[in-house]
Write a protein that holds these residues in place. Structure first.
Motif, short mmCIF file in Angstrom:
data_model
loop_
_atom_site.label_atom_id
_atom_site.label_comp_id
_atom_site.label_asym_id
_atom_site.label_seq_id
_atom_site.Cartn_x
_atom_site.Cartn_y
_atom_site.Cartn_z
N PHE A 84 -28.03 19.35 -68.23
CA PHE A 84 -28.37 19.22 -67.67
C PHE A 84 -30.23 18.36 -67.60
O PHE A 84 -30.35 17.95 -66.95
N THR A 88 -31.88 15.64 -66.70
CA THR A 88 -33.37 15.40 -65.17
C THR A 88 -34.20 15.37 -66.15
O THR A 88 -35.17 14.53 -65.42
N LYS A 315 -32.72 15.94 -55.56
CA LYS A 315 -31.78 16.04 -55.54
C LYS A 315 -31.06 16.46 -57.09
O LYS A 315 -29.70 16.68 -56.54
N LYS A 316 -31.56 16.47 -57.39
CA LYS A 316 -30.73 17.35 -58.76
C LYS A 316 -30.46 18.51 -58.51
O LYS A 316 -29.50 19.60 -59.52
N SER A 317 -31.16 19.81 -58.14
CA SER A 317 -31.28 20.93 -57.70
C SER A 317 -28.99 20.87 -57.25
O SER A 317 -28.15 21.51 -56.66
N LEU A 318 -29.26 19.77 -56.02
CA LEU A 318 -27.96 19.78 -54.99
C LEU A 318 -26.96 19.64 -56.57
O LEU A 318 -25.56 20.39 -56.42
N ASP A 319 -27.07 18.70 -58.16
CA ASP A 319 -25.89 18.24 -58.93
C ASP A 319 -26.10 19.43 -59.53
O ASP A 319 -24.69 20.02 -60.27
N PHE A 320 -27.25 20.59 -59.89
CA PHE A 320 -26.93 21.53 -60.90
C PHE A 320 -26.12 22.85 -59.80
O PHE A 320 -25.04 22.93 -60.36
N GLN A 321 -26.29 22.77 -58.50
CA GLN A 321 -25.27 23.78 -57.25
C GLN A 321 -23.72 24.34 -57.62
O GLN A 321 -23.11 24.35 -57.75
N ASN A 322 -23.43 22.08 -57.63
CA ASN A 322 -22.26 21.66 -57.59
C ASN A 322 -21.49 21.89 -58.90
O ASN A 322 -20.52 22.45 -59.33
N GLY A 323 -22.72 21.70 -60.22
CA GLY A 323 -22.13 21.70 -61.25
C GLY A 323 -21.52 23.47 -61.87
O GLY A 323 -20.56 24.36 -62.42
N ASN A 326 -18.94 24.87 -60.07
CA ASN A 326 -17.61 24.50 -60.83
C ASN A 326 -16.92 25.74 -61.64
O ASN A 326 -15.80 25.74 -61.95
#
Length: 377
Positions: A84, A88, A315-323, A326
């Motif tokens: 990530f 990023t 925006k990337k923080s949302l991707d990080f939270q989703n990751g 998981n």
């Protein structure tokens, strides 16, 4: 409250115990049969299980989910953070580069940021995100704080311009600052040839120029054109500053006329600044105070590049939270707390009572005899 695995283990244990007791009883009977002249010819009574059907009713009293922070899950987290951070940093570099190319205030930053900047940003991101632990009660809150910290750090490593009236202090690739003059549309009119070691020096120079313009103390001299660049000197008393501007091959005006026009427009803008009235400020002021307030040189920090970074990080923080979610889901262990006693089952709603059925055959009760070969009940 009992766990299902314990209940099933208890059932199997009870079955084995019952079978063992039955075998002991058969042994005692066998000894008596052998010593009896008549019974010795009879088959020995013996319990055997060909098939056992078990039906277990239970109710679920509670469901618990707990993250198991194993070496595997920790390695998965570390790999995710590393990947990530690298991706990023690449996106930040690209976004900042694209904005710098199209923004007048960052015209001196051609080729910025470079690969070294990207690597350092990736390292910074990794260091900030390493504080996240899967076993933390509120991981999302930790993530939010980490990204707030990242934004604060990014702000310190992204260049910014300072707008002072109709001048702007802009960063250069050398780490210095240039001072440019802006027209009413925000486009560059000219820039000072001299560069400044820090933004404060450039801002101070800009304020001095504006003050001289307001007093009609700034003059243009020694203007000339080399075909692609117009040059001249700003003169105020004994002080001279060399200025540069791109030459327009289609312009019918000579360089001096263009520079004079620019300075004249600035003088008009400064002198005709609107007066701040009492009803605007919300307090009673004298006309002189109002004019002094209006004519004060306004400073504005341009944080366009930081805002580009900030928006991308959001925006990337949302991707990080989703990751992370998981990884958490893959690391969770679910525990059911159940009750099997009749009293609790009788009090439970019918739809909440569950039934577990299974069959056990003779093969499920294999034993080992003296010859080490399996023998069934």
């Amino acid at each position: 409250m009992s766990q299902l695995d314990r209940i099933l283990s208890s059932i199997f244990s009870d079955i084995n115990t019952a079978k063992a007791r039955a075998d002991m009883t058969s042994r005692e009977i066998a000894n008596r049969y052998i010593s009896d002249e008549i019974l010795q010819y009879f088959p020995i009574p013996r319990v055997g299980i060909d098939n056992l059907e078990v039906e277990l009713k239970y109710v679920i009293e509670n469901v618990e989910e707990k993250v198991e922070n194993t070496n595997q899950s920790q390695q998965r987290l570390n790999d995710f953070i590393q990947n990530f951070s690298v991706s990023t940093a690449q996106e930040l570099r690209k976004a900042i580069s694209n904005e710098a190319k199209s923004n007048e205030l960052y015209q001196e930053l051609e080729g910025y940021p470079d690969q070294n900047w990207e690597s350092n940003i990736a390292e910074m991101l990794t260091g900030s995100l390493k504080s996240i632990n899967l076993s933390t009660p509120n991981v999302q809150n930790t993530i939010s704080k980490s990204f707030q910290s990242i934004q604060t750090e990014i702000k310190e490593v992204v260049p910014r311009a300072n707008i002072v009236g109709s001048f702007a202090s802009i960063p250069t690739l050398k780490g210095t600052y240039s001072l440019i003059s802006l027209d009413e549309k925000g486009q560059t009119e000219f820039k000072l040839k001299n560069e400044f070691t820090n933004e404060r020096e450039a801002i101070t120079e800009a304020k001095g120029l504006i003050e001289q313009i307001s007093k009609n103390q700034l003059k243009i001299s020694e203007s000339k054109s080399s075909g692609t660049v117009n040059t001249a000197k700003l003169v105020s008393g004994n002080k001279q500053l060399e200025i540069l501007a791109k030459a327009d091959p289609n312009s019918r005006f000579n360089p001096k006329a263009l520079f004079d026009s620019s300075i004249a427009k600035k003088a008009v803008a400064v002198k005709n600044a609107p007066i701040a009235n009492s009803w605007v400020l919300g307090k009673k002021i004298s006309p002189q105070e109002a004019r002094n307030t209006s004519n004060a040189v306004q400073e504005k920090v341009d944080e366009t590049l930081f805002n580009v970074s900030k928006n991308l990080l959001s925006k990337k923080s949302l991707d990080f939270q989703n990751g992370i979610q998981n990884i958490l889901d893959q690391s969770k262990i679910t525990t059911l707390k159940i009750a099997v006693d009749a009293e609790k089952i009788s009090k439970a709603k019918p739809e909440s009572v569950l039934t577990l059925k299974f069959n056990l055959s003779a093969k499920d009760f294999a034993m080992i005899n003296e010859s080490d070969s399996p023998s069934n009940f």
